[in-house]
Design an enzyme around this catalytic site. Structure first.
Site, mmCIF file in Angstrom:
data_model
loop_
_atom_site.group_PDB
_atom_site.id
_atom_site.type_symbol
_atom_site.label_atom_id
_atom_site.label_comp_id
_atom_site.label_asym_id
_atom_site.label_seq_id
_atom_site.Cartn_x
_atom_site.Cartn_y
_atom_site.Cartn_z
ATOM 1 N N ILE A 13 42.924 34.814 32.328
ATOM 2 C CA ILE A 13 42.173 35.546 33.354
ATOM 3 C C ILE A 13 41.483 36.766 32.736
ATOM 4 C CG2 ILE A 13 42.381 36.793 35.548
ATOM 5 C CD1 ILE A 13 44.781 34.872 36.184
ATOM 6 N N ASP A 65 46.017 43.912 23.878
ATOM 7 C CA ASP A 65 46.851 42.708 23.916
ATOM 8 C C ASP A 65 47.411 42.517 22.522
ATOM 9 O OD1 ASP A 65 47.932 40.129 23.978
ATOM 10 O OD2 ASP A 65 46.527 39.466 25.518
ATOM 11 N N CYS A 101 45.339 42.617 39.891
ATOM 12 C CA CYS A 101 45.410 41.301 40.540
ATOM 13 C C CYS A 101 46.358 40.404 39.746
ATOM 14 C CB CYS A 101 44.023 40.662 40.612
ATOM 15 S SG CYS A 101 42.878 41.515 41.702
ATOM 16 N N ARG A 112 50.448 41.077 38.615
ATOM 17 C CA ARG A 112 51.756 41.135 39.250
ATOM 18 C C ARG A 112 52.029 42.573 39.670
ATOM 19 N NH1 ARG A 112 51.451 36.765 40.522
ATOM 20 N NH2 ARG A 112 52.801 34.977 40.102
ATOM 21 N N ASP A 115 45.818 43.685 44.658
ATOM 22 C CA ASP A 115 46.077 42.402 45.339
ATOM 23 C C ASP A 115 47.566 42.062 45.367
ATOM 24 O OD1 ASP A 115 45.327 39.842 46.479
ATOM 25 O OD2 ASP A 115 45.756 38.938 44.529
ATOM 26 N N GLU A 117 56.773 41.895 48.347
ATOM 27 C CA GLU A 117 55.827 41.209 49.237
ATOM 28 C C GLU A 117 56.659 40.452 50.261
ATOM 29 O OE1 GLU A 117 53.117 38.783 46.911
ATOM 30 O OE2 GLU A 117 52.452 40.473 45.709
ATOM 31 N N HIS A 157 47.714 39.462 48.281
ATOM 32 C CA HIS A 157 47.956 38.439 47.245
ATOM 33 C C HIS A 157 47.052 37.218 47.466
ATOM 34 C CE1 HIS A 157 51.204 36.975 44.224
ATOM 35 N NE2 HIS A 157 50.043 36.382 43.982
ATOM 36 N N LEU A 158 45.745 37.494 47.443
ATOM 37 C CA LEU A 158 44.772 36.425 47.713
ATOM 38 C C LEU A 158 44.110 35.893 46.445
ATOM 39 C CD1 LEU A 158 42.846 37.724 50.886
ATOM 40 C CD2 LEU A 158 44.812 36.188 50.752
ATOM 41 N N GLY A 159 44.569 36.346 45.267
ATOM 42 C CA GLY A 159 43.896 35.971 44.015
ATOM 43 C C GLY A 159 43.648 34.474 43.876
ATOM 44 N N ALA A 160 44.603 33.678 44.318
ATOM 45 C CA ALA A 160 44.477 32.224 44.113
ATOM 46 C C ALA A 160 43.968 31.514 45.355
ATOM 47 C CB ALA A 160 45.834 31.648 43.730
HETATM 48 P P1 NAD Z 1 48.028 34.336 30.298
HETATM 49 O O1 NAD Z 1 49.418 34.067 29.848
HETATM 50 O O2 NAD Z 1 46.947 33.364 30.011
HETATM 51 O O3 NAD Z 1 47.570 35.763 29.732
HETATM 52 C C1 NAD Z 1 48.442 36.852 29.686
HETATM 53 C C2 NAD Z 1 48.040 37.696 28.474
HETATM 54 O O4 NAD Z 1 48.837 38.881 28.501
HETATM 55 C C3 NAD Z 1 48.322 37.001 27.131
HETATM 56 O O5 NAD Z 1 47.151 36.987 26.317
HETATM 57 C C4 NAD Z 1 49.421 37.842 26.498
HETATM 58 O O6 NAD Z 1 49.278 37.924 25.082
HETATM 59 C C5 NAD Z 1 49.178 39.196 27.145
HETATM 60 N N1 NAD Z 1 50.359 40.049 27.129
HETATM 61 C C6 NAD Z 1 51.673 39.706 27.216
HETATM 62 N N2 NAD Z 1 52.441 40.799 27.121
HETATM 63 C C7 NAD Z 1 51.595 41.853 26.977
HETATM 64 C C8 NAD Z 1 51.796 43.249 26.826
HETATM 65 N N3 NAD Z 1 53.015 43.787 26.802
HETATM 66 N N4 NAD Z 1 50.698 44.038 26.699
HETATM 67 C C9 NAD Z 1 49.444 43.529 26.712
HETATM 68 N N5 NAD Z 1 49.193 42.194 26.833
HETATM 69 C C10 NAD Z 1 50.273 41.387 26.970
HETATM 70 O O7 NAD Z 1 48.160 34.611 31.886
HETATM 71 P P2 NAD Z 1 47.002 34.443 32.993
HETATM 72 O O8 NAD Z 1 46.991 33.054 33.500
HETATM 73 O O9 NAD Z 1 45.763 35.092 32.503
HETATM 74 O O10 NAD Z 1 47.644 35.333 34.184
HETATM 75 C C11 NAD Z 1 47.650 36.743 34.113
HETATM 76 C C12 NAD Z 1 48.417 37.321 35.294
HETATM 77 O O11 NAD Z 1 47.754 37.000 36.522
HETATM 78 C C13 NAD Z 1 49.855 36.798 35.456
HETATM 79 O O12 NAD Z 1 50.683 37.871 35.815
HETATM 80 C C14 NAD Z 1 49.752 35.807 36.624
HETATM 81 O O13 NAD Z 1 50.985 35.623 37.289
HETATM 82 C C15 NAD Z 1 48.737 36.538 37.481
HETATM 83 N N6 NAD Z 1 48.054 35.706 38.494
HETATM 84 C C16 NAD Z 1 47.859 36.287 39.720
HETATM 85 C C17 NAD Z 1 47.192 35.571 40.697
HETATM 86 C C18 NAD Z 1 46.987 36.180 42.065
HETATM 87 O O14 NAD Z 1 47.006 35.465 43.047
HETATM 88 N N7 NAD Z 1 46.732 37.477 42.161
HETATM 89 C C19 NAD Z 1 46.713 34.280 40.435
HETATM 90 C C20 NAD Z 1 46.903 33.744 39.166
HETATM 91 C C21 NAD Z 1 47.575 34.481 38.188
HETATM 92 C C1 MLT Z 2 50.303 32.423 41.028
HETATM 93 O O1 MLT Z 2 51.362 32.773 40.537
HETATM 94 O O2 MLT Z 2 49.761 31.344 40.768
HETATM 95 C C2 MLT Z 2 49.619 33.375 41.933
HETATM 96 O O3 MLT Z 2 50.349 34.506 42.180
HETATM 97 C C3 MLT Z 2 48.955 32.815 43.097
HETATM 98 C C4 MLT Z 2 49.694 32.162 44.220
HETATM 99 O O4 MLT Z 2 50.469 31.258 44.006
HETATM 100 O O5 MLT Z 2 49.439 32.523 45.345
#
Ligand code: NAD
Ligand code: MLT
Length: 529
Positions: A149, A168, A227, A229, A253, A258, A278-281
């Site tokens: 993301i 990162d 957006c 956690r 978000d 929650e 929590h509408l990201g997805a």
């Molecule tokens: P991903 O695993 O592809 O990317 C996470 C990145 O964070 C990795 O590149 C990793 O190297 C880096 N990372 C790990 N520890 C770190 C640290 N201490 N400092 C800096 N960087 C660090 O994950 P993603 O699919 O991009 O998801 C990212 C976040 O978004 C997750 O928390 C996921 O649960 C959340 N998410 C939220 C929603 C929502 O509805 N709001 C939807 C999808 C995902």
């Molecule tokens: C996820 O973990 O995929 C996201 O938080 C989105 C969700 O399931 O609503």
């Protein structure tokens, strides 16, 4: 076979499951109600409506797989599922774009006060004075976590002519450059960014990463987006900074707790905060995507095929299991020790097998080692099936070799990890056929179990080194469970490994580092692996 699906999962995935199994689509249920019926089911599929607790898992006597229609598995007691031999799988890719686009939408809405202006119009006002925003063009966006993301948010905001910098520690410069992100350290990101957006998983390291201290290092008038956690930030610290004007705008978000209510929402009444529940997805495409992905995973799991998205386990080839099975824990923990030793992003992992392991298929052990390297940084979704793929995505080159050359131990695994700052070598073996031991670190011969919390400290080989560390630990109330000093190593130098009762606070690590003659201190956490 019977599959339980909660009614927050999109119909497309449910249709697919129905082509293979008996499927019951159930409304939201309380823990006790679910405990009564879960014993009938072979699989349970949910988005996030149900918290799959240890108690539910203990009643799930037939359950083989839990599918999460999304990426985060924080609503599932994964260790309990693993202990009961239940595979947990997720759908990590399907909602990446939805979460990316939501982040961009939140960032822009916050910048231009769109929800506030809409609300004002709804109240019958024509107010053009209260909603002045700023331009994002030319401003710096700091991205914490440049993964799926984070990297997509970067390329989209580059389209708006923002400068993108990222923190990162687990990706290479090359990977960051390929998405137009300049890697910087955490403090530089905080200091230089006009906007900060967080996209890490929730891990011990990222929990409350954005707290009062981090905020104090940010620019005055910074804008903040979360957006990812909720628990990656301290929401009260963010709210206080909005109140004081330090943070000029926040777009949130996700929350540590929650659902939010009027009573537990720290942002109520703050004009400069834009919030969503929590509408990201929450797009049609993402919900179809994750429901189909999770259904395919569950079908593969129940029909005995390898699962690419298993979070906690994967099939081990039977033909080699008898030889390699006892080495799995060792290999995985060697990887974990390695990632804690590394001072920069890992570029190469070389694994050499000797003795009995030189004559068998060891790919699964190498995968276990890679899993050990990646688990502390990617927590939620590294498993035996996808660890190699995840390493590849991070441009980590993996090499495996076999050797029959005589060595100190009959059968051993040697792992060499290269980073841009140097190389680390870890040697491991089994004592009595099942006791995992690390027997070599960076050229020192040593002997310790890779378990619990460990301190590794290379130091000058002179009197009272151990005594000084033990005194500091004692003063901090930290119990020493075991201690080892290297037997052979580098001229005038040695290494000690100390097993301790709990994680060390940073100030104690700094004080140990300050002891004259201590070269470095690494705190290693093998807990939970
Ligand atoms: P991903 O695993 O592809 O990317 C996470 C990145 O964070 C990795 O590149 C990793 O190297 C880096 N990372 C790990 N520890 C770190 C640290 N201490 N400092 C800096 N960087 C660090 O994950 P993603 O699919 O991009 O998801 C990212 C976040 O978004 C997750 O928390 C996921 O649960 C959340 N998410 C939220 C929603 C929502 O509805 N709001 C939807 C999808 C995902
Ligand atoms: C996820 O973990 O995929 C996201 O938080 C989105 C969700 O399931 O609503």
């Amino acid at each position: 076979m019977k599959v339980f699906v909660s009614n927050d999962v999109n119909a497309k995935g449910i249709e697919l499951l129905k082509q293979h199994f008996d499927v019951d689509v159930m409304p939201n249920m309380k823990e006790d109600e679910l405990c009564k019926i879960i014993g009938e089911y072979d699989a349970l599929v949910s988005r996030s409506q149900i918290s799959i607790t240890k108690k539910i898992i203990e009643h799930a006597t037939k359950l083989k797989v839990i599918g999460r229609a999304g990426v985060g598995v924080d609503n599932i007691d994964v260790p309990a599922a693993t202990a009961h031999g239940i595979m947990v799988l997720n759908a990590p890719e399907g909602n990446t774009l939805a979460a990316t686009e939501h982040t961009v939408a939140m960032l822009m809405s916050m910048t231009r006060h769109i929800p506030q202006a809409h609300q004002s119009l709804q109240e019958g006002k024509w107010d053009r004075k209260s909603f002045d925003g700023i331009q994002v063009q030319g401003r710096t966006l700091g991205i914490i976590g440049v993964g799926r993301i984070g990297s997509r948010v970067a390329t989209r905001m580059q389209g708006m002519e923002m400068r993108t910098i990222g923190y990162d520690p687990y990706i290479t410069e090359e990977r960051a450059h390929s998405v137009g992100v300049e890697l910087v350290d955490f403090d530089t990101l905080l200091k230089e960014s006009d906007y900060i957006t967080i996209h890490t998983p929730l891990t011990k390291e990222t929990e409350k990463m954005i707290d009062a201290e981090a905020i104090s290092k940010m620019k005055d008038g910074v804008r903040f987006v979360n957006c990812a956690r909720g628990a990656c930030m301290d929401p009260y610290a963010v709210a206080d900074a909005v109140k004081s004007g330090k943070i000029a705008g926040a777009a949130i978000d996700v929350y540590p707790w929650e659902p939010l209510t009027k009573e537990n929402n720290p942002f109520i009444g703050l004009f400069n905060v834009v919030q969503t529940p929590h509408l990201g997805a929450s797009t049609k495409e993402a919900q179809i995507g994750v429901s189909v992905d999770v259904a395919v995973g569950v079908i593969d799991a129940l029909e005995g095929r390898p699962v690419m998205t298993a979070v906690n386990m994967a099939p081990i080839p039977k033909s080699v299991a008898a030889v390699i099975q006892p080495y799995f824990k060792l290999a995985e923990r060697m990887g974990t020790v390695g990632i804690y030793l590394a001072d920069a992003a890992i570029t190469d992992i070389e694994v050499e097998y000797t003795g009995d392991l030189a004559d068998t298929e060891t790919q699964a052990l190498t995968t276990a080692l890679i899993k050990g390297v990646l688990t502390p940084i990617l927590q939620e979704r590294v498993n035996y099936v996808n660890a190699g793929q995840e390493a590849k995505k991070r441009n980590i080159s993996i090499k495996e070799s076999k050797s029959h050359k005589p060595s100190y131990y009959h059968t051993a695994i040697t792992c060499r990890l290269k980073t841009s700052k140097g190389e680390h070598e870890i040697v491991g073996t089994l004592f009595n056929g099942n006791e995992a031991k690390i027997v070599g670190i960076d050229g020192y011969r040593i002997d310790f179990k890779p378990e619990g919390y460990l301190i590794l400290a290379p130091h000058e080989d002179k009197p009272n080194m151990i005594g000084q560390i033990a005194t500091l630990l004692g003063q901090a109330g930290i119990n020493i469970n075991g201690m080892q000093v290297g037997q052979t190593g580098h001229e005038g130098m040695n290494i000690m490994a100390i097993a301790v009762s709990n994680d060390l606070p940073n100030d104690i690590i700094l004080r140990i580092k300050g002891i004259e003659g201590i070269q470095d201190v690494k705190m290693i956490n093998c807990e939970g692996i």
